[in-house]
Write a protein that holds these residues in place. Structure first.
Motif, PDB file in Angstrom:
ATOM      1  N   GLN A 650       0.825  -1.199   0.000  1.00  0.00           N
ATOM      2  CA  GLN A 650       0.000   0.000   0.000  1.00  0.00           C
ATOM      3  C   GLN A 650       0.859   1.249   0.000  1.00  0.00           C
ATOM      4  OE1 GLN A 650      -2.581   0.246   3.391  1.00  0.00           O
ATOM      5  NE2 GLN A 650      -3.789   1.936   2.551  1.00  0.00           N
ATOM      6  N   ILE A 651       1.923   1.244   0.789  1.00  0.00           N
ATOM      7  CA  ILE A 651       2.810   2.409   0.849  1.00  0.00           C
ATOM      8  C   ILE A 651       3.440   2.684  -0.509  1.00  0.00           C
ATOM      9  CG2 ILE A 651       5.000   3.226   1.803  1.00  0.00           C
ATOM     10  CD1 ILE A 651       4.253   1.775   4.403  1.00  0.00           C
ATOM     11  N   LEU A 652       3.882   1.643  -1.195  1.00  0.00           N
ATOM     12  CA  LEU A 652       4.575   1.816  -2.478  1.00  0.00           C
ATOM     13  C   LEU A 652       3.624   2.209  -3.605  1.00  0.00           C
ATOM     14  CD1 LEU A 652       7.029  -1.238  -2.363  1.00  0.00           C
ATOM     15  CD2 LEU A 652       7.567   1.164  -1.922  1.00  0.00           C
ATOM     16  N   GLU A 653       2.373   1.793  -3.524  1.00  0.00           N
ATOM     17  CA  GLU A 653       1.433   2.028  -4.622  1.00  0.00           C
ATOM     18  C   GLU A 653       0.579   3.271  -4.404  1.00  0.00           C
ATOM     19  OE1 GLU A 653      -0.798  -1.573  -4.927  1.00  0.00           O
ATOM     20  OE2 GLU A 653       0.848  -2.677  -5.898  1.00  0.00           O
ATOM     21  N   MET A 654       0.666   3.886  -3.250  1.00  0.00           N
ATOM     22  CA  MET A 654      -0.147   5.073  -2.957  1.00  0.00           C
ATOM     23  C   MET A 654       0.270   6.239  -3.843  1.00  0.00           C
ATOM     24  SD  MET A 654      -0.839   6.656   0.843  1.00  0.00           S
ATOM     25  CE  MET A 654      -1.323   5.037   1.432  1.00  0.00           C
ATOM     26  N   GLU A 700      13.298   2.997  -0.197  1.00  0.00           N
ATOM     27  CA  GLU A 700      14.376   2.701   0.741  1.00  0.00           C
ATOM     28  C   GLU A 700      13.802   2.232   2.073  1.00  0.00           C
ATOM     29  OE1 GLU A 700      18.094   4.958   3.033  1.00  0.00           O
ATOM     30  OE2 GLU A 700      16.559   6.115   1.951  1.00  0.00           O
ATOM     31  N   TYR A 701      12.706   2.891   2.506  1.00  0.00           N
ATOM     32  CA  TYR A 701      12.068   2.524   3.777  1.00  0.00           C
ATOM     33  C   TYR A 701      11.599   1.064   3.758  1.00  0.00           C
ATOM     34  CZ  TYR A 701       8.326   2.195   7.237  1.00  0.00           C
ATOM     35  OH  TYR A 701       7.500   1.777   8.263  1.00  0.00           O
ATOM     36  N   VAL A 702      10.928   0.668   2.677  1.00  0.00           N
ATOM     37  CA  VAL A 702      10.412  -0.704   2.583  1.00  0.00           C
ATOM     38  C   VAL A 702      11.572  -1.702   2.534  1.00  0.00           C
ATOM     39  CG1 VAL A 702       9.179  -2.313   1.079  1.00  0.00           C
ATOM     40  CG2 VAL A 702       8.227  -0.048   1.532  1.00  0.00           C
ATOM     41  N   GLU A 703      12.607  -1.379   1.798  1.00  0.00           N
ATOM     42  CA  GLU A 703      13.764  -2.276   1.693  1.00  0.00           C
ATOM     43  C   GLU A 703      14.431  -2.461   3.053  1.00  0.00           C
ATOM     44  OE1 GLU A 703      18.131  -2.310  -0.491  1.00  0.00           O
ATOM     45  OE2 GLU A 703      16.500  -1.166  -1.392  1.00  0.00           O
ATOM     46  N   LEU A 704      14.622  -1.357   3.788  1.00  0.00           N
ATOM     47  CA  LEU A 704      15.248  -1.461   5.103  1.00  0.00           C
ATOM     48  C   LEU A 704      14.347  -2.178   6.095  1.00  0.00           C
ATOM     49  CD1 LEU A 704      16.837   2.109   5.435  1.00  0.00           C
ATOM     50  CD2 LEU A 704      18.026  -0.047   5.026  1.00  0.00           C
ATOM     51  N   LEU A 705      13.057  -1.962   5.968  1.00  0.00           N
ATOM     52  CA  LEU A 705      12.093  -2.615   6.851  1.00  0.00           C
ATOM     53  C   LEU A 705      12.140  -4.124   6.686  1.00  0.00           C
ATOM     54  CD1 LEU A 705       9.819  -1.697   8.866  1.00  0.00           C
ATOM     55  CD2 LEU A 705       8.224  -2.014   6.964  1.00  0.00           C
ATOM     56  N   ILE A 706      12.130  -4.565   5.438  1.00  0.00           N
ATOM     57  CA  ILE A 706      12.188  -6.009   5.158  1.00  0.00           C
ATOM     58  C   ILE A 706      13.501  -6.594   5.637  1.00  0.00           C
ATOM     59  CG2 ILE A 706      12.294  -7.702   3.286  1.00  0.00           C
ATOM     60  CD1 ILE A 706      10.337  -5.939   1.731  1.00  0.00           C
ATOM     61  N   ASN A 707      14.594  -5.891   5.380  1.00  0.00           N
ATOM     62  CA  ASN A 707      15.901  -6.399   5.781  1.00  0.00           C
ATOM     63  C   ASN A 707      16.008  -6.526   7.299  1.00  0.00           C
ATOM     64  OD1 ASN A 707      18.781  -7.023   4.898  1.00  0.00           O
ATOM     65  ND2 ASN A 707      19.137  -5.361   6.360  1.00  0.00           N
ATOM     66  N   LYS A 708      15.471  -5.524   8.013  1.00  0.00           N
ATOM     67  CA  LYS A 708      15.538  -5.554   9.477  1.00  0.00           C
ATOM     68  C   LYS A 708      14.669  -6.664  10.047  1.00  0.00           C
ATOM     69  CE  LYS A 708      17.082  -3.482  13.229  1.00  0.00           C
ATOM     70  NZ  LYS A 708      18.524  -3.314  13.502  1.00  0.00           N
TER      71      LYS A 708
END
Length: 869
Positions: A650-654, A700-708
């Motif tokens: 949702q964040i990426l497609e908004m 970047e936020y989503v990538e870091l979130l998934i990695n963490k």
């Protein structure tokens, strides 16, 4: 083609353009005449001996010698000697005239006159003996044109003994080529070429000395042109010379191969010299083939040493690079031979020739990679490079072998269509395909050609893998063509990476387990054992139970894994959308032994795979990707955490404007987690809690979130699991997983996903004491068809200790199943011998009684136990 020097104080030789020894040179060697007193420097037939500087001194010396001869007119011409005295310091050679009746002291005086070296500092050596001053030269049987060594300054010479041995060899060759053996005194004992070669290798610098010392030592052999001399001896018209030359060349090659691996690389230049010379004069001769094979063996050893090197470029790397272009003729010759063998199916490819072809290809590939790395993959023709011809020739070899392998694979496909057994001689096809695959990487479009060939020949390609890939083979290259293989092939390739414990170990690791404390005791037995102790096999026994053997071991694997992966243990989490799948639990740290348990789990899973046991659990996709060292994307977490997946999506497609107008929904670069009721906040990057998420940085936020959430939080757990898995596998874990898809790993861990087919079950069952037409057998299958899926699996588990069957069905089990008649009371419960897949049934009088007894054993506490005392 001019060859290297015959020696520092002997002839130069030449071969003509047709590879024939120059007759003029042979005649010079036969005459072996040199009048240093009457020949000007420009007329000297041996220019390597002297520079312009010592030529002048030679002319001066000649005048002295001439006057000396005029003072003794009574001397017979037949007693005059012309001697070549080599000074070990500086390597210069002077010519001295003397008489056989002169004393050694007179010889010393003449040497002093020419060299200004005091007599007191001189020691003259002839054939290994020091000449004594009071003896005449005739006492030592010194002949015309003999070579003597002045070793008064021996301490400044690095390898004086080697120089002496080499000169002795050249002296013997010179005599043999002159053909004057019958007219000359016999050689002293120990003066054969082979004896001198043995002496040469016996004093070679050892492993403890610097490699440069060994190289300098062997360079004496080459710089003195011994290889050329021995080849000339081999092509001599005299049979005795030919035999001697062949024997000496073979002795040298064998001596090189007998050296320690660390020293063999120093022999490469000399063996290459032999190859060049023999290819020039006798390319189709057996001696050349032996020399080429020896070169290939040396290259194999050197390449292995380079592969083991951890320190980037070494002298070995440069040595391989220097021979790259020179070995292309050998590669081309072996390609012709191998292609002929591949096409001629009556012979089949030779394992030896395929291995030698590979040994030449590896260093050549290395040389091309190093010199043309920026141009790979290469688009021919190259604009301007010295390697264009070589690269073009290799491209031709690649094309020919690719076409030939298409013929070979068609041959296999035709054989399989006729249901004929595969011929053992086809076993080398995979080795050839491996080389072809490596060659294809050099050229633009080359890899696509190989992929096209293999994809069009999937059936014969898979048949080759299943038939001929064995443990210890280097088959990692096949993973590049994974899409052309079947599940059976990929599983076979992965399992072949496990060691065969039965062959390497004699003792089994014994375990006596209490069912009531199964996980704790299993942890103690497996964690404290050495990896080697586990590879020898496992002997499993439950306390107070009689049953032992493979069936009990299969049950133990299943029960232990059920305990490990139960959510109550906090080690693993169930996947959100698929309760069969598990991933490491970040909260497992509540158990102080959690890291040890993850290593233990890695060992257990690896052992289960090695013993071909389906344990009934599946790994989450994210966990699988971590084991394979792959990057985890948003789509990968879909089945692991549906809530986070939907939120990130949702964040990426908004809409960017809407997202920014709402201040990024109030998000910052932090992750909120809850473990055991305690909420924590972690920053995703430095000052993350002060960094707002917007439309520009949300990726970047989503990538870091998934990695963490899915990588760093469990990285230590995954590392420990991999460590335990590696203890059993003994090769990098990524090597195992690169052959597999996630679905393949599922099949290996849990077995087939489909419901159990009673018809397939029946087709793979045989009878003892019953006949297939007996009513009890008819009742048995009817009862199974009435059962639920879980009840059938319980019966199967009671029967075989397998609750899940392989992906390919019952044919994938290690044996057929058997129903035995139990000759006891007709109302007793069934029994089983799980090791042998035997179910023992009484001859029940009614179908109702049989069904009652069979349903009783489907209960968990019965199907998981084999009777107690």
């Amino acid at each position: 083609m001019t060859l290297s020097r015959f020696s520092d104080n002997h002839h130069k030789r030449k071969f003509d353009d047709n590879g024939v020894v120059d007759n003029n040179i042979l005649q010079k060697m036969k005459r072996h005449e040199l009048d240093a007193d009457h020949t000007s420097p420009s007329q000297q037939p041996f220019p390597p001996w002297r520079s312009d500087e010592n030529s002048a001194s030679n002319r001066s010396s000649s005048q002295s010698s001439s006057s000396s001869s005029t003072e003794s007119p009574t001397r017979s011409e037949s007693t005059r000697l012309q001697l070549f005295v080599r000074m070990m310091s500086g390597g210069k050679t002077i010519v001295i005239h003397a008489d056989k009746n002169d004393t050694v002291e007179t010889l010393h005086n003449r040497i002093e006159f020419k060299t200004k070296i005091p007599v007191s500092e001189q020691r003259v050596i002839y054939k290994g003996r020091q000449l004594q001053d009071d003896r005449p030269l005739s006492y030592y049987s010194i002949e015309q044109d003999s070579s003597l060594h002045l070793v008064g300054r021996m301490r400044s010479t690095e390898h004086p003994v080697a120089c002496q041995v080499v000169d002795d060899i050249m002296y013997i060759v010179s005599r043999m080529l002159r053909g004057d053996n019958n007219n000359s005194p016999p050689l002293p004992r120990g003066m054969s070429i082979n004896e001198k070669l043995s002496s040469f290798f016996s004093t070679i610098p050892g492993e403890s000395e610097e490699s440069s010392s060994t190289e300098n030592y062997l360079n004496i052999f080459t710089s003195s042109s011994v290889p050329a001399a021995l080849v000339m001896l081999y092509v001599s018209p005299l049979e005795a010379n030919r035999i001697c030359g062949e024997s000496s060349v073979k002795l040298f090659l064998n001596s090189c191969l007998a050296l320690p691996d660390e020293l063999q690389s120093c022999c490469l230049p000399v063996v290459l010299e032999f190859c060049r010379l023999l290819r020039r004069v006798c390319p189709h001769n057996g001696l050349y083939g032996s020399c080429r094979n020896a070169l290939g063996t040396l290259l194999e050893t050197v390449q292995e040493t380079v592969d083991k090197s951890e320190a980037g470029f070494t002298s070995l790397h440069y040595r391989l690079l220097s021979v790259g272009e020179e070995i292309l003729p050998c590669l081309s010759e072996l390609a012709d031979l191998m292609e002929q063998q591949l096409v001629d199916d009556s012979l089949g490819p030779s394992l030896y020739d395929v291995q030698k072809f590979s040994s030449f290809w590896k260093p050549l590939r290395y040389a091309i990679d190093f010199q043309l790395s920026s141009l790979i993959p290469i688009a021919l023709p190259l604009r301007s490079t010295v390697l264009e011809a070589e690269v073009g020739r290799v491209r031709q070899i690649f094309g020919r072998l690719l076409t030939t392998m298409n013929i070979c694979l068609l041959r296999i496909e035709s054989s399989l269509g006729r249901r004929e057994a595969m011929a053992l001689k086809w076993g080398q096809y995979l080795a050839v395909l491996k080389i072809v695959s490596s060659m294809s990487e050099l050229y633009l479009g080359g890899k696509e050609q190989v992929v096209s060939l293999i994809n069009s020949m999937k059936v014969p390609f898979c048949a080759l893998i299943l038939k001929f890939v064995k443990r210890g083979d280097d088959h990692g290259w096949i993973s590049e063509y994974k899409e052309a293989t079947t599940f059976e092939c990929r599983r076979h390739l992965a399992l072949m990476l496990f060691p065969d414990g039965k062959e390497d170990y004699t003792e089994m690791h014994e375990m006596l387990i209490d069912r009531s404390d199964l996980l704790k005791e299993a942890f103690e037995y497996i964690s404290k054992a050495s990896p080697g102790g586990l590879l020898g096999g496992l002997f499993m026994e439950f306390k107070n139970e009689e049953a032992t053997g493979p069936g009990v071991l299969r049950e133990w694997f299943y029960l232990v894994c059920q305990e490990i992966f139960t959510p109550g243990r906090t080690l693993f989490l169930r996947s959100a959308d698929d309760f069969r799948r598990f991933s490491p639990n970040p909260a497992s740290k509540v158990d102080p032994l959690h890291l040890d348990y993850f290593k233990f789990t890695g060992r257990v899973v690896a052992l289960a795979l090695m013993h071909n046991v389906q344990v009934g659990v599946l790994f989450d996709r994210v966990f699988y990707l971590q084991l394979t060292n792959q990057t985890i994307s948003l789509e990968d977490i879909k089945d692991t955490d549906r809530i986070m997946y939907n939120s990130c999506k949702q964040i990426l497609e908004m809409d960017p404007v809407f997202f920014d107008s709402n201040a990024g929904l109030g998000l910052t670069f932090v992750l909120e987690t809850e473990e055991l009721g305690k909420r924590e906040t972690e920053e995703l990057k430095q000052d993350g809690k002060y960094t707002a998420v917007n439309s520009e940085n949300r990726d970047e936020y989503v990538e870091l979130l998934i990695n963490k959430r899915f990588v760093t939080s469990v990285s230590e757990l995954v590392e420990k699991f991999s460590e335990g898995f590696f203890d059993i596998l003994s090769v990098p874990v990524q090597s195992f997983f690169r052959h597999l898809h996630l679905e393949d790993f599922d099949g290996m861990l849990r077995g087939g996903e489909n419901q159990i087919s009673v018809d397939d079950w029946k087709a793979h069952t045989e009878y003892n004491g019953f006949r297939e037409t007996d009513r009890q057998i008819d009742w048995f299958w009817k009862i199974l068809r009435k059962m639920t899926e879980e009840e059938r699996r319980s019966v199967l588990f009671f029967w075989t200790s397998n609750k899940f069957i392989p992906v390919e069905g019952f044919r994938g089990l290690s044996s057929k199943l058997y129903i035995y008649r139990l000759h006891e009371a007709n109302d007793r419960l069934p029994t089983s011998h799980t090791c042998f897949y035997r179910l023992c049934l009484p001859k029940y009088p009614t179908m109702g009684l049989m069904e009652q007894r069979l349903r009783f054993i489907t209960q968990d506490h019965v199907s998981s136990s084999f009777g107690k005392w």
